[in-house]
Design a protein around this motif. Structure first.
Motif, short mmCIF file in Angstrom:
data_model
loop_
_atom_site.label_atom_id
_atom_site.label_comp_id
_atom_site.label_asym_id
_atom_site.label_seq_id
_atom_site.Cartn_x
_atom_site.Cartn_y
_atom_site.Cartn_z
N THR A 72 0.72 -1.23 -0.12
CA THR A 72 -0.08 0.06 0.16
C THR A 72 0.72 1.29 -0.01
OG1 THR A 72 -1.83 -1.03 1.15
CG2 THR A 72 -1.59 1.28 1.10
N GLY A 73 0.53 2.03 -1.05
CA GLY A 73 1.13 3.73 -0.85
C GLY A 73 0.04 4.57 -0.24
N ILE A 74 0.23 5.89 -0.72
CA ILE A 74 -0.54 6.81 -0.28
C ILE A 74 -2.01 6.89 -0.92
CG2 ILE A 74 1.50 8.04 0.49
CD1 ILE A 74 1.08 10.12 -1.69
N GLU A 75 -1.97 6.18 -1.91
CA GLU A 75 -3.24 6.47 -2.83
C GLU A 75 -4.44 6.08 -2.13
OE1 GLU A 75 -0.50 5.02 -3.78
OE2 GLU A 75 0.17 5.73 -5.95
N PRO A 76 -4.54 4.88 -1.40
CA PRO A 76 -5.92 4.62 -0.47
C PRO A 76 -6.22 5.66 0.43
CG PRO A 76 -4.45 2.64 -0.87
CD PRO A 76 -3.79 3.85 -1.24
N VAL A 77 -5.29 6.44 0.92
CA VAL A 77 -5.53 7.38 1.90
C VAL A 77 -6.01 8.49 1.32
CG1 VAL A 77 -4.69 8.67 4.08
CG2 VAL A 77 -3.62 6.17 3.30
N LEU A 78 -5.52 9.00 0.39
CA LEU A 78 -5.97 10.03 -0.45
C LEU A 78 -7.35 9.92 -0.96
CD1 LEU A 78 -2.55 11.06 -2.19
CD2 LEU A 78 -3.65 12.33 -0.52
N LEU A 79 -7.63 8.81 -1.66
CA LEU A 79 -8.80 8.22 -2.07
C LEU A 79 -9.84 8.15 -0.99
CD1 LEU A 79 -10.44 7.10 -4.53
CD2 LEU A 79 -9.58 5.03 -3.60
N SER A 80 -9.66 7.81 0.16
CA SER A 80 -10.75 7.78 1.06
C SER A 80 -11.05 9.04 1.75
CB SER A 80 -10.17 6.99 2.22
OG SER A 80 -9.36 7.56 3.20
N ALA A 81 -10.17 10.17 1.53
CA ALA A 81 -10.32 11.42 2.16
C ALA A 81 -11.01 12.34 1.22
CB ALA A 81 -8.87 12.13 2.13
N PHE A 82 -11.51 11.79 -0.15
CA PHE A 82 -12.22 12.54 -0.88
C PHE A 82 -13.60 11.92 -1.07
CE2 PHE A 82 -12.65 14.14 -5.75
CZ PHE A 82 -12.67 15.51 -5.25
N ILE A 83 -14.06 10.95 -0.59
CA ILE A 83 -15.46 10.69 -0.58
C ILE A 83 -16.45 11.19 0.47
CG2 ILE A 83 -16.69 8.35 -0.22
CD1 ILE A 83 -13.84 6.97 -0.58
N PRO A 84 -17.58 11.80 -0.20
CA PRO A 84 -18.53 12.68 0.57
C PRO A 84 -19.32 11.79 1.62
CG PRO A 84 -19.00 12.70 -1.59
CD PRO A 84 -17.93 11.51 -1.51
N ALA A 85 -18.99 10.93 2.46
CA ALA A 85 -19.85 10.01 3.16
C ALA A 85 -20.10 10.66 4.24
CB ALA A 85 -18.98 8.60 3.33
N LYS A 86 -21.38 10.11 4.74
CA LYS A 86 -21.70 10.48 6.21
C LYS A 86 -22.27 9.45 7.06
CE LYS A 86 -26.31 11.83 4.55
NZ LYS A 86 -26.18 11.25 3.30
N ARG A 87 -22.40 9.66 8.31
CA ARG A 87 -22.60 8.65 9.13
C ARG A 87 -24.11 7.75 8.77
NH1 ARG A 87 -22.08 7.39 14.65
NH2 ARG A 87 -20.47 9.06 15.14
N GLY A 88 -23.86 6.45 8.69
CA GLY A 88 -25.16 5.89 8.38
C GLY A 88 -25.09 5.40 6.82
N ASP A 89 -24.12 5.92 6.10
CA ASP A 89 -23.88 5.65 4.54
C ASP A 89 -23.33 4.05 4.36
OD1 ASP A 89 -25.01 7.90 3.92
OD2 ASP A 89 -23.15 8.76 2.99
N ALA A 90 -23.89 3.57 3.35
CA ALA A 90 -23.27 2.49 2.92
C ALA A 90 -22.31 2.45 1.71
CB ALA A 90 -24.38 1.35 2.56
N VAL A 91 -21.10 2.00 1.89
CA VAL A 91 -19.87 2.38 1.09
C VAL A 91 -19.42 0.98 0.63
CG1 VAL A 91 -17.81 3.49 1.00
CG2 VAL A 91 -19.55 4.60 2.19
N ILE A 92 -18.75 0.93 -0.63
CA ILE A 92 -18.14 -0.09 -1.32
C ILE A 92 -16.91 0.46 -1.83
CG2 ILE A 92 -19.78 -0.43 -3.31
CD1 ILE A 92 -19.35 -3.51 -3.13
N GLU A 93 -15.88 -0.70 -1.69
CA GLU A 93 -14.52 -0.29 -2.46
C GLU A 93 -14.35 -1.51 -3.33
OE1 GLU A 93 -9.87 0.56 -1.78
OE2 GLU A 93 -11.14 0.01 0.03
N GLY A 94 -13.95 -1.37 -4.57
CA GLY A 94 -13.52 -2.27 -5.37
C GLY A 94 -12.01 -2.67 -5.28
N GLY A 95 -11.58 -3.65 -5.35
CA GLY A 95 -10.20 -4.09 -4.99
C GLY A 95 -9.56 -3.44 -3.89
N CYS A 96 -10.12 -3.84 -2.52
CA CYS A 96 -9.94 -3.13 -0.95
C CYS A 96 -8.47 -3.58 -0.52
CB CYS A 96 -10.75 -3.30 -0.39
SG CYS A 96 -10.89 -5.00 0.30
#
Length: 257
Positions: free
Chosen positions: A32-56
């Motif tokens: 793992t590099g920094i890409e997953p951390v940067l990616l997660s920081a850009f997702i407009p999720a809020k409490r209670g949302d359902a989220v899916i990651e491809g190739g986690c």
């Protein structure tokens, strides 16, 4: 502080977000590099949302997102069985009971993930991925696991975008991190799959240097105007992370305005 599993020569014990999260990963293969951390920081999720990651992978992106947005329900898809088990272990030792990793290969997403069992409606508010993006013509890695995680085969980007887009509710978001050379193709594929209002967020290596990777986000069934944001400069002239980058990578801050 979460408890580390016993050390073996197959795994390494690492940390995310400045030590806030324990992160076990395979010693050989994809790291793992920094890409997953940067990616997660850009997702407009809020409490209670359902989220899916491809190739986690072993769960870095999902854990960083769950740390920033407590109360999400997160699901990861991972094609490698051993990596799937490590992701589940990482979720457990960091006490993320609301995260799951499913052994599955895109585009073959398990049917039970398509709809909510109770309502019959699409399940996910957000999808995201750091898909394979090394050119098919490049030199193959001698490590099969690393090769599978990195190599962008013909038609693969189309499959990833189409598969993840199908899982989204109306106005749900799909967020990708890609090399800048792939963003025109990604935007076309997003539009083809009813994803609009595309946002581009460049990741500048240093001030004045061309970006090598970019965040791309779009909304399901949205016809709004696209936009290009100022982005984030990752490094100072001396090579150290910028203060803005450290806030994201080490403290878990959001990239959203």
């Amino acid at each position: 502080m979460p408890t580390l599993s016993p050390t073996t020569n197959l795994y390494t014990h690492d940390f995310l977000l400045g030590g806030r999260l324990v992160y076990n990963q395979l010693a050989a293969g994809y790291r793992t590099g920094i890409e997953p951390v940067l990616l997660s920081a850009f997702i407009p999720a809020k409490r209670g949302d359902a989220v899916i990651e491809g190739g986690c992978g072993t769960g870095a992106g999902l854990m960083c997102l769950a740390h920033r947005v407590p109360g999400i329900r997160g699901f990861g898809l991972e094609q490698d069985q051993e990596t799937t088990l490590l992701a589940r272990e990482n979720f457990s030792i960091n006490n993320f009971q609301n995260l799951q990793c499913i052994h599955a290969t895109i585009p073959h997403i398990p049917s039970f993930m398509m709809q909510d069992a109770a309502s019959g409606k699409l399940r996910f508010d957000h999808a995201f991925a750091n898909p394979p993006w090394h050119a098919d013509s490049g030199t193959p890695s001698p490590n099969p696991r690393r090769e599978a995680a990195r190599r962008l085969l013909p038609g693969m980007l189309s499959e990833w975008i189409a598969s993840l887009a199908r899982l989204l509710k109306q106005q749900g978001t799909l967020t990708l991190i890609l090399p800048t050379g792939l963003y025109p193709q990604a935007c076309q594929l997003m539009e083809k799959n009813s994803l609009g209002r595309i946002t581009l967020f460049p990741l500048w290596p240093k001030a004045g240097k061309q970006p090598k990777i970019i965040l791309i986000q779009a909304y399901k069934y949205s016809a709004g105007m696209g936009r290009i944001l100022p982005g984030l400069t990752l490094h100072q002239e001396d090579g150290k992370y910028s203060q803005e980058a450290k806030a994201v990578l080490q403290e878990g801050h959001s990239l959203l305005s």
